[in-house]
Motif scaffolding. Structure first.
Motif, PDB file in Angstrom:
ATOM      1  N   ASP A  28       4.271   8.766-105.847  1.00 44.13           N
ATOM      2  CA  ASP A  28       3.559   7.807-106.154  1.00 44.13           C
ATOM      3  C   ASP A  28       1.855   8.201-105.426  1.00 44.13           C
ATOM      4  O   ASP A  28       1.078   7.208-105.193  1.00 44.13           O
ATOM      5  N   ASN A  29       1.671   9.492-105.575  1.00 45.21           N
ATOM      6  CA  ASN A  29       0.333   9.979-105.028  1.00 45.21           C
ATOM      7  C   ASN A  29      -0.641   9.412-106.017  1.00 45.21           C
ATOM      8  O   ASN A  29      -0.405   9.485-107.165  1.00 45.21           O
ATOM      9  N   GLY A  30      -1.769   8.760-105.688  1.00 40.25           N
ATOM     10  CA  GLY A  30      -2.402   8.166-106.339  1.00 40.25           C
ATOM     11  C   GLY A  30      -3.460   9.031-107.312  1.00 40.25           C
ATOM     12  O   GLY A  30      -4.030   8.747-108.209  1.00 40.25           O
ATOM     13  N   ASN A  31      -3.723  10.281-106.895  1.00 34.26           N
ATOM     14  CA  ASN A  31      -4.123  11.370-107.569  1.00 34.26           C
ATOM     15  C   ASN A  31      -3.417  12.249-108.747  1.00 34.26           C
ATOM     16  O   ASN A  31      -3.887  12.908-109.471  1.00 34.26           O
ATOM     17  N   ASN A  71      -2.558  16.266-111.873  1.00 33.66           N
ATOM     18  CA  ASN A  71      -3.488  15.852-110.980  1.00 33.66           C
ATOM     19  C   ASN A  71      -4.963  15.896-111.768  1.00 33.66           C
ATOM     20  O   ASN A  71      -5.428  16.899-112.270  1.00 33.66           O
ATOM     21  N   ARG A  92      -7.807  15.150-111.225  1.00 36.53           N
ATOM     22  CA  ARG A  92      -8.783  15.416-110.713  1.00 36.53           C
ATOM     23  C   ARG A  92      -9.149  17.014-111.141  1.00 36.53           C
ATOM     24  O   ARG A  92     -10.461  17.197-111.061  1.00 36.53           O
ATOM     25  N   SER A 106       4.424   6.079 -99.009  1.00 35.09           N
ATOM     26  CA  SER A 106       3.646   5.243 -99.152  1.00 35.09           C
ATOM     27  C   SER A 106       3.945   4.046 -98.744  1.00 35.09           C
ATOM     28  O   SER A 106       2.872   3.018 -97.989  1.00 35.09           O
ATOM     29  N   MET A 139       2.840   3.758-109.604  1.00 32.69           N
ATOM     30  CA  MET A 139       1.209   3.819-108.810  1.00 32.69           C
ATOM     31  C   MET A 139       0.741   5.450-108.970  1.00 32.69           C
ATOM     32  O   MET A 139      -0.579   5.481-108.646  1.00 32.69           O
ATOM     33  N   THR A 150      -3.088   6.379-110.402  1.00 28.86           N
ATOM     34  CA  THR A 150      -3.703   5.501-110.786  1.00 28.86           C
ATOM     35  C   THR A 150      -5.069   5.264-109.732  1.00 28.86           C
ATOM     36  O   THR A 150      -5.719   4.152-110.096  1.00 28.86           O
ATOM     37  N   LEU A 151      -5.390   6.082-109.096  1.00 29.12           N
ATOM     38  CA  LEU A 151      -6.550   5.873-108.071  1.00 29.12           C
ATOM     39  C   LEU A 151      -7.742   5.974-108.972  1.00 29.12           C
ATOM     40  O   LEU A 151      -7.961   6.839-109.949  1.00 29.12           O
TER      41      LEU A 151
END
Length: 243
Positions: free
Chosen positions: A33-36, A63, A65, A198, A239, A242-243
């Motif tokens: 659940d890495n936010g990126n 990703n 980003r 997390s 999650m 979702t950042l």
């Protein structure tokens, strides 16, 4: 399950769990659940003999980003006592497999975050592969389009990857470029119960990795007898991204 070694290994189950916990504590470890990163799919491979051991995670994700093809990758995480590099992941262990067909962008035009509305195919490892836009195709695969008719890259990937999974996973020859070529494959899992890093849950806290550590120490794959329901499907990690 307690370890009952059937061979005298040069390492113990405790050694394996200590390495996993150490790198997990440093977040050099798969966080589903890495936010990126929108989690897409994964695989776990276990290699070992009396002297050496390796755990390999294929973690396929998107990703946002990076965007477009650069954001859709398989990140390889390696752990073990015979690696030619430090455990965890490195830039050379990020693998991208997709590209545009000639004259046909797969993603865009809005910052390459969605499937191009006119795209009919994508290159997967150099081979032209059809893509679909029908919402029913996504719904049948459990993917709800948040902004239909637009299809985000991660929504596309969650429907597309399972049917073309082999094209996203590391090939054995690619793995053998990174680990000893003669190290036996003991176990390969397409799903398992993964620890929630997390939530501060370390690998040693879950039966999956305790049992796998016993498999490696003993060479006996019957030590892997999971009782926990696998949780590696992307729906279990809402999650992510979702950042």
């Amino acid at each position: 399950m307690e370890s009952q070694p059937s061979r005298h290994a040069a390492f113990t189950a405790a050694d394996i769990l200590m390495q996993l916990d150490t790198y997990a504590s440093q977040f050099e470890y798969p966080v589903l659940d890495n936010g990126n990163v929108y989690h897409i799919d994964c695989r776990l491979s276990v290699y070992g003999d009396k002297e050496r051991w390796v755990l390999l995670f294929d973690i396929i994700g998107y990703n946002y980003r990076f965007g477009g093809h650069n954001g859709l990758y398989n990140c390889l995480y390696f752990y073990g006592n015979c690696l030619p590099f430090t455990p965890g992941t490195h830039n050379f262990n990020f693998m991208t497999m997709t590209d545009d067909c000639e004259g046909m962008p797969a993603f865009g035009p809005d910052f390459r975050e969605t499937l191009h509305p006119e795209a009919t195919a994508i290159l997967l490892n150099g081979e032209e592969t059809p893509v679909l836009h029908d919402p029913a195709y996504y719904a049948a695969r459990g993917v709800t389009l948040a902004k239909a008719p637009a299809i985000s890259v991660w929504e596309f990937a969650r429907a597309f990857v399972p049917e073309h999974r082999a094209g996203f996973l590391a090939l054995e020859e690619e793995i053998r470029d990174r680990i000893p070529k003669d190290l036996p494959l003991l176990l390969r899992l397409d799903e398992w119960y993964h620890n929630d890093l997390s939530g501060e849950e370390l690998p040693s806290a879950v039966e999956t990795f305790r049992q796998i550590a016993n498999v490696l120490e003993t060479g006996d794959v019957s030590f892997y007898q999971p009782t926990k329901t696998p949780n590696t499907h992307w729906k279990n990690w809402p999650m992510g991204g979702t950042l």
